[in-house]
Design a protein around this motif. Structure first.
Motif, short mmCIF file in Angstrom:
data_model
loop_
_atom_site.label_atom_id
_atom_site.label_comp_id
_atom_site.label_asym_id
_atom_site.label_seq_id
_atom_site.Cartn_x
_atom_site.Cartn_y
_atom_site.Cartn_z
N HIS A 45 0.83 -1.23 0.21
CA HIS A 45 0.13 0.17 0.03
C HIS A 45 0.67 1.31 0.02
CE1 HIS A 45 1.28 -1.01 4.20
NE2 HIS A 45 0.54 0.29 4.39
N LYS A 46 2.01 1.15 -0.03
CA LYS A 46 3.12 2.46 -0.15
C LYS A 46 3.86 2.25 -1.36
CE LYS A 46 3.95 2.34 4.72
NZ LYS A 46 3.57 3.62 5.37
N SER A 47 3.94 3.47 -1.70
CA SER A 47 4.89 3.74 -3.16
C SER A 47 6.24 3.36 -2.77
CB SER A 47 4.91 5.13 -3.48
OG SER A 47 5.60 5.87 -2.64
N VAL A 48 7.01 2.91 -4.00
CA VAL A 48 8.52 2.68 -3.65
C VAL A 48 9.17 3.65 -2.86
CG1 VAL A 48 10.46 2.60 -5.06
CG2 VAL A 48 8.59 1.48 -6.05
N CYS A 49 9.04 4.91 -3.04
CA CYS A 49 9.57 5.91 -2.26
C CYS A 49 9.26 5.80 -0.53
CB CYS A 49 9.37 7.19 -2.54
SG CYS A 49 10.69 8.52 -1.93
N GLU A 50 7.88 5.72 -0.43
CA GLU A 50 7.27 5.27 0.95
C GLU A 50 8.04 4.15 1.52
OE1 GLU A 50 3.10 7.90 0.23
OE2 GLU A 50 3.38 5.57 0.10
N ASN A 51 8.06 3.28 0.71
CA ASN A 51 8.58 1.85 1.36
C ASN A 51 10.14 2.22 1.97
OD1 ASN A 51 7.49 -0.83 1.16
ND2 ASN A 51 6.50 0.18 -0.24
N VAL A 52 10.77 2.73 0.90
CA VAL A 52 12.28 3.05 1.32
C VAL A 52 12.25 4.25 2.54
CG1 VAL A 52 14.25 3.92 0.56
CG2 VAL A 52 12.88 2.76 -1.15
N GLU A 53 11.52 5.04 2.81
CA GLU A 53 11.55 6.05 3.73
C GLU A 53 10.82 5.26 4.97
OE1 GLU A 53 8.82 9.23 3.12
OE2 GLU A 53 9.72 9.57 1.26
N TYR A 54 10.36 4.08 5.11
CA TYR A 54 9.80 3.58 6.14
C TYR A 54 10.43 3.69 7.54
CZ TYR A 54 6.95 0.75 9.42
OH TYR A 54 6.35 0.19 10.34
N GLY A 55 11.72 3.05 7.30
CA GLY A 55 12.59 2.99 8.58
C GLY A 55 12.85 4.62 9.06
N LEU A 56 12.90 5.51 8.28
CA LEU A 56 13.09 6.82 8.70
C LEU A 56 11.84 7.56 9.42
CD1 LEU A 56 15.11 7.95 5.92
CD2 LEU A 56 16.07 7.48 8.10
N GLU A 57 10.71 7.12 8.56
CA GLU A 57 9.40 7.53 9.02
C GLU A 57 9.15 7.31 10.46
OE1 GLU A 57 6.29 6.00 6.55
OE2 GLU A 57 4.85 6.84 7.96
N ILE A 58 9.35 5.97 10.74
CA ILE A 58 9.03 5.71 12.08
C ILE A 58 10.12 6.05 13.37
CG2 ILE A 58 7.60 3.46 11.34
CD1 ILE A 58 10.17 1.91 12.00
N GLN A 59 11.09 6.60 12.93
CA GLN A 59 11.98 7.14 13.71
C GLN A 59 11.70 8.74 13.87
OE1 GLN A 59 16.17 6.55 13.15
NE2 GLN A 59 15.87 4.67 11.92
#
Ligand SMILES: Nc1ncnc2c1ncn2[C@@H]1O[C@H](COP(=O)(O)OP(=O)(O)OP(=O)(O)O)[C@@H](O)[C@H]1O
Ligand SMILES: [Mg+2]
Lengths: 401, 279
Positions: free
Chosen positions: A119-133
């Motif tokens: 459900h996440k775009s490629v970029c959002e996927n890659v961002e995930y680890g940073l997003e949750i921080q």
């Protein structure tokens, strides 16, 4: 420097792991314990350490406990016993907050079936680890794009995972793991779902990334070829136990037991293959005609650090290294003075199995030189071609070391 | 030999009396939430003349769903207005919306809890089975006991009857999220809240919406039955028709219910499927 120090790590799946532990300590085998108690030994007292910057491959048949072992390293699976020290700190003793912090900053993981969030775009996927921080949107977007750039997918940032091919999806998985800039990459059969050609590409790409970024990589595979290609050291697992740890050379030349022998058995194609079948043509420097600058230029062009030196009739004389050539150019020595004469020299019909120990003896420092009966240069065998041959995928004349 | 009858009836009666005496504060509290909610929906739906309300609703449906559904809504609701059943329909819709809202507000968190804690699921499963297999109107009796007659017991009975699918499918949707995605979320160091809101709920969304759809349909059917305890609405129309043997009137009331059911069904379905479109 040690990155991971793993001691006596054990995982028993089942109702009363403590009882299973006892049986394991008594030296009972996985199968016996399963029959007696219905409990499965996932990992059986594994001990090893991994150096910083090392590519450590864990290899073994299906069910041997590879996935369990790698998940014990970041505690996705709780160990039954044993310790995992990461930079000297015991992961198994961390509270949930410390563990989360370690996972966020130190370890990235790449999965066999990619495990991208659909459900996440490629970029959002890659961002995930940073997003949750809690990294601000703009900053994490920038880092994600950088990370996608490393795997050559910056143009697909806005696509969704299901719009990409398997190879591309796994690149996204790799980019996602790299985005946090972790010291360690945990890769569980990361390339097993890819078809062979793409798989080779990914292996090369990983090795390129590794040489520029110097991550510590724990790489799981059940494929010997892959293990030999990328591993600095290989650990072989059977029924939850680590049966041998060693460099690819160790594993091939001194199998610890029958199991390892069987594992590498297919590799004994080496008895049939000859030096000429795995050598590549080598351009040579003709003594008395070409000078040190030509030598350096050739090496630069070819991306190698050595060049073969021959006489006017192509008789092999020795190996000239880049350092040697520089000395000649700068200090006015003659090429003969710096020529290395103790390189491995074999004839075209030497079996690879005889060539290997010779190359191993001088630590694969220089390519092996292949000559004909008259001692004239025919080609060279580089380290990569040697391993490709050992891994059973035969002749690859384009291989470079 | 005749065994003496177990005095189950007396026990239950005693229990219910005990509840009414000791928990009247709680029942008042519930009434004070539900009554204003129903009134609020009714107020909204009767703000403007029926025809205008119908037009606005159809427009909203168009935004949420497809053109054909919007057209059906327009024609269907206009037919209801024409049959002079709009007032009763508004009552029914308000009851359904209230019951569904309460079901979702209680059901989704319960479903989440059941997905995360095995023991919650172990307790909930038999309770839900029980709730769904009891004949619908059995709920009316305790509801009347605690909340007297009117809209509130109707809503309560509907909530009990209609909530199980939301709980079940929320639980299921979250449990169905592939294991490796959960591992990925964990491996990057998500807190369990981050995992829930960034991974599990978004991926369970369409399953949860399917549960809500079922909840809404069930609460519609219950609300109609609840007219037996004075909840009002279209059920009244049908009930009167039955007692007076007026087939034509009964058919009109039934038709209005079917129209509302279809509209609710299609709209909630397209909300559930309204995911990202692949270009
Ligand atoms: N959650 C679990 N519950 C019970 N047993 C498990 C569980 N996970 C793994 N096992 C068992 O532990 C052993 C090791 O499994 P593991 O998945 O680590 O093997 P693997 O080497 O990764 O195999 P593959 O190459 O097939 O991925 C197997 O016998 C497996 O059945
Ligand atoms: Mg595995």
């Amino acid at each position: 420097m040690k990155k991971f120090e793993v001691e006596d790590l054990t995982k028993i799946f089942g109702r009363s792991p403590v009882k299973g532990l006892e049986l394991v300590r008594q030296g009972k085998e996985k199968e016996e314990i399963l029959k007696e108690t219905g409990m499965t030994v996932g990992v059986n007292r594994a001990s090893f350490s991994v150096d910083s910057g090392e590519v450590f491959v864990i290899m073994g048949l299906s069910g041997s406990g590879k996935s369990t072992l790698v998940r014990l390293l970041n505690r996705l699976i709780e160990p039954t016993e044993g310790s995992v020290k990461l930079d000297g700190e015991d992961i198994t003793k961390m509270n949930s907050e410390q563990l989360r912090e370690a996972r966020r900053t130190k370890m990235g993981m790449v999965f066999q079936r990619f495990a991208l969030f659909p459900h996440k775009s490629v970029c959002e996927n890659v961002e995930y680890g940073l997003e949750i921080q809690g990294v601000p949107k703009q900053e994490r977007n920038k880092k994600a794009l950088e990370s996608l750039g490393l795997v050559g997918l910056e143009n697909y940032a806005d696509s969704y995972p299901d719009q990409l091919s398997g190879g591309m999806q796994q690149r996204v998985g790799l980019a996602r793991a790299l985005a946090n800039d972790p010291d360690i990459l945990l890769m569980d059969e990361a390339f097993s779902a890819l078809d062979p050609l793409i798989r080779k590409d990914m292996q090369d790409e990983l090795m390129d990334l590794q040489s520029s970024m110097q991550k510590t990589i724990i790489f799981i595979t059940h494929d010997l070829d892959e293990a030999l290609r990328i591993g600095d050291r290989i650990a072989l697992m059977k029924d939850g136990k680590i049966v041998q740890i060693g460099t690819p050379e160790d594993i091939l030349t001194n199998p610890a037991n029958e199991y390892v022998e069987k594992f590498v058995e297919d590799v004994n194609l080496t008895k049939v293959l000859t030096a000429s079948s795995i050598m590549k043509r080598s351009e040579a420097l003709v003594l008395g005609k070409d000078g040190p600058r030509v030598a350096l230029k050739r090496m630069r062009e070819k991306g190698t650090s050595t060049v073969m030196v021959v006489g006017r009739d192509r008789t092999f004389l020795g190996v000239l290294t880049a350092e040697g050539a520089k000395e000649v150019a700068e200090n006015g020595k003659s090429i003969e003075d710096v020529l290395i004469k103790d390189a491995v020299v074999v004839e075209e019909d030497t079996p690879v199995s005889d060539l290997l120990p010779k190359m191993a003896e001088n630590q694969f420092a220089y390519p092996a030189v292949v000559t004909n009966e008259q001692g004239k240069l025919r080609g060279v065998v580089v380290r990569g071609a040697m391993f490709a041959a050992l891994a059973g995928n035969g002749v690859n004349n384009d291989a470079t070391s | 030999m005749q065994l003496p009858k177990i005095p189950l009836e007396q026990w239950i009666d005693t229990f219910v009396t005990w509840l009414t005496e000791n928990f009247s504060g709680l029942f008042d509290f519930i009434t004070n939430i539900i009554e204003p909610t129903v009134d609020f929906f009714q107020m909204i739906l009767t703000l403007a003349p029926p025809v205008i309300t119908v037009a606005v609703i159809s427009l909203l449906v168009l935004l949420a769903s497809r053109l054909s559904v919007a057209l059906f809504t327009l024609v269907g609701l206009l037919l209801i207005v024409n049959l002079q059943l709009w007032e009763q329909s508004v009552e029914t819709i308000s009851l359904v919306l209230t019951a569904s809202l309460v079901s979702v507000i209680i059901g989704v968190p319960l479903g989440i809890l059941a997905a995360r804690k095995q023991w919650v699921q172990n307790i909930l499963t038999p309770v839900l089975d029980f709730m769904q297999t009891m004949p619908a109107f059995v709920y009316l009796i305790p509801a009347v006991f605690f909340f007297a007659l009117g809209a509130v017991p109707g809503v309560i009975a509907s909530v009990i009857f209609a909530m199980p699918p939301t709980i079940r499918l929320t639980n299921l949707g979250i449990r169905q999220v592939p294991k490796d995605l959960i591992e990925a979320a964990d491996a990057f160091g998500s807190t369990s809240f981050q995992k829930l809101f960034k991974v599990q709920l978004p991926l369970a969304k369409s399953t949860i919406m399917a549960g809500m759809n079922q909840t809404i349909m069930l609460s519609l059917s219950m609300v109609v039955i609840a007219s037996m305890i004075g909840a009002g609405g279209l059920g009244d129309v049908v009930l009167q028709a039955i007692s007076r043997l007026e087939v034509g009137q009964g058919f009109e009331g039934g038709l209005a219910i079917v129209i509302i059911a279809i509209v609710l069904d299609r709209v909630t379905q397209s909300l559930g499927n309204g995911k990202r479109k692949i270009s």
